[in-house]
Design an enzyme around this catalytic site. Structure first.
Site, short mmCIF file in Angstrom:
data_model
loop_
_atom_site.label_atom_id
_atom_site.label_comp_id
_atom_site.label_asym_id
_atom_site.label_seq_id
_atom_site.Cartn_x
_atom_site.Cartn_y
_atom_site.Cartn_z
N LYS A 1 3.44 9.18 -2.84
CA LYS A 1 4.00 7.89 -3.27
C LYS A 1 3.26 7.34 -4.49
O LYS A 1 3.61 6.31 -5.03
CB LYS A 1 3.97 6.89 -2.12
CG LYS A 1 4.92 7.28 -0.98
CD LYS A 1 5.03 6.21 0.04
CE LYS A 1 5.46 6.71 1.39
NZ LYS A 1 6.91 6.72 1.57
N ASP B 1 -1.95 0.40 6.86
CA ASP B 1 -1.07 1.42 6.32
C ASP B 1 -0.82 1.03 4.86
O ASP B 1 -0.16 0.03 4.57
CB ASP B 1 0.23 1.41 7.14
CG ASP B 1 1.32 2.30 6.54
OD1 ASP B 1 1.16 2.75 5.39
OD2 ASP B 1 2.32 2.53 7.23
N CYS C 1 13.29 4.29 8.87
CA CYS C 1 12.24 4.53 9.88
C CYS C 1 11.70 3.20 10.42
O CYS C 1 10.46 3.06 10.60
CB CYS C 1 11.11 5.39 9.34
SG CYS C 1 11.65 7.02 8.82
#
Ligand code: PLP
Length: 417
Positions: free
Chosen positions: A221, A195, A378
């Site tokens: 991002k 990731d 998260c």
């Protein structure tokens, strides 16, 4: 690198007094990106890979140029780049187009307990469905990734090793750790999914050197628009890729009468079943995010033109050191930043206070027009394990100045008065 100059390229930052310290959630957009999207809609808007007319061919060319730009950015090949809607979508794609039909009962997945929900919940769901085992890698009490634990958990039963190249709470891991994890995964023949949501905008990623099978990241991002992400699939895995979303644009031939998804691929004979297109198109069902891909292309061009990774790292290091010095003044603040033996640079600092709830800190800062992230980010399991409900995260990018950090610290000091 001059952050003040860079800031001038970002209309929201140059025209408002906001102190934006939430770039790890989403980065601001430079004029170049906003203009590219607007120009596309004004001059070139048409469907891609469908229309047989000049405008559609132009749109298709722009869309495929964007794919090439992404491939160049991470030193991959265009066919290895799938456009998705973001990191979450890319990880789901690996789970359902590859893992769901590949991983069988008893197969093991190894991942750190601190992963973002995007790289945790999907594997829990699949583990439940396919009767897989997930081995969670520990974080030490001082917030370090436990490399020994990681390496021990990768065994011959491991079929997938997955982790964020940079944690959205604890920042970067030493490069040596990443190399050791990848080497161990290769040793046992496990696939590697990284990731790169936090990493791609802050560290150079080279797919020719990395040894990674799948890499996921989001455009927003790295100065690009929302609604676009990337899944890199190393071409040696192409033959193992099934499908994920089904629909137009990803199929070579379709007929009535097919009952089993992908059976043409599985048997190679049942011609009444759909025949999927080659990679990457088989994973891009429906009308793709065309304008967003063009926006991402502009973002990567901007990045290449204005930012040198090494200079960005040095800049972020300076900001981090300054912030840490100021935070240390407050006894109740626990800084959640690991100290590895090897130097690592970071683009974010997380902390919590024993006196104030993280949400209260963020709300207080907001009165001073300082934007930080507060919550569980998260990543509820790791917050639970650390015995806290929420933390505050301050994150930077190339446009973040020392003045921004001073504004934050000033506002925080007022809270303690
Ligand atoms: N992984 C990490 C490490 C993240 O920081 C994020 C977003 O904050 C995601 C995954 C999910 O990204 P997106 O919401 O763009 O899909």
């Amino acid at each position: 690198m001059n952050a003040l100059h860079i800031k001038q390229d970002f209309p929201l930052l140059r025209s408002s007094s906001v102190v934006y310290l939430d770039s790890a959630a989403t980065a601001q957009k430079p004029d170049a990106v906003i203009d590219a999207i607007s120009n596309f809609y004004r001059t070139s808007n048409a469907p891609v890979h469908r229309g047989i007319y000049a405008l559609a061919e132009q749109a298709t060319q722009l869309y495929e140029d964007a794919r090439k730009a992404v491939a160049d950015f991470i030193n991959a090949e265009s066919q290895e780049i799938v456009f998705t809607s973001g990191t979450t979508d890319s990880i789901n794609m690996v789970a359902y187009a590859w893992a769901a039909d590949t991983l069988k009962e008893g197969d093991e997945i190894v991942l750190p307990e601190s992963e973002h929900h995007a790289n945790l919940l999907v594997w829990q769901q699949l583990a439940h469905r396919n009767k897989l085992v997930i081995n969670y890698v520990k974080l030490t009490d001082d917030f370090k990734l436990d490399l020994n634990d990681f390496l021990q958990k990768i065994t011959h039963k491991t079929k997938l090793v997955t982790f964020a190249l940079s944690s959205h709470i604890f920042g970067n891991y030493p490069q040596e750790y990443i190399r050791a994890i990848i080497a161990k995964a290769h040793e046992v023949g496990a696939k590697i999914l990284c990731d790169a949501a936090q990493a791609v905008g802050h560290m150079k990623i080279d797919m020719q050197l990395s040894g990674i099978d799948f890499l996921a990241f989001s455009g927003h991002k790295i100065f690009g628009p929302t609604g676009i992400g990337v899944l890199y699939v190393n071409k040696k895995n192409f033959s193992a890729m099934g499908v994920y979303r089904i629909g137009g644009g990803m199929v070579q031939s379709a007929q009535l009468g097919c009952t089993q998804l992908g059976c043409a691929q599985l048997s190679g004979e049942q011609l009444s079943c759909p025949e999927w297109k080659e990679m990457p198109y088989r994973l891009e069902a429906g009308t793709p995010p065309i304008a967003q891909a063009i926006g991402l292309h502009a973002a990567l061009s901007y990045f290449k033109e204005k930012i040198v990774y090494q200079e960005l790292a040095e800049h972020e290091d300076t900001l981090t050191k300054h912030l840490l010095e100021r935070l240390k003044k407050h006894d109740d603040i626990v800084i959640m930043q690991p100290r590895y033996e090897q130097p690592v640079h970071n683009h974010l600092v997380s902390f919590y206070s024993k006196k104030f709830h993280a949400h209260d800190i963020a709300a207080w800062l907001s009165q001073y027009n300082v934007a930080v992230r507060a919550g569980h980010h998260c990543a509820q399991p790791i917050h639970q394990r650390l015995g806290i409900v929420a933390s505050v995260r301050v994150s930077f990018h190339a446009y973040t100045t020392m003045h921004d950090i001073d504004m934050l610290c000033h506002a925080l000091d007022q809270l303690y008065k």
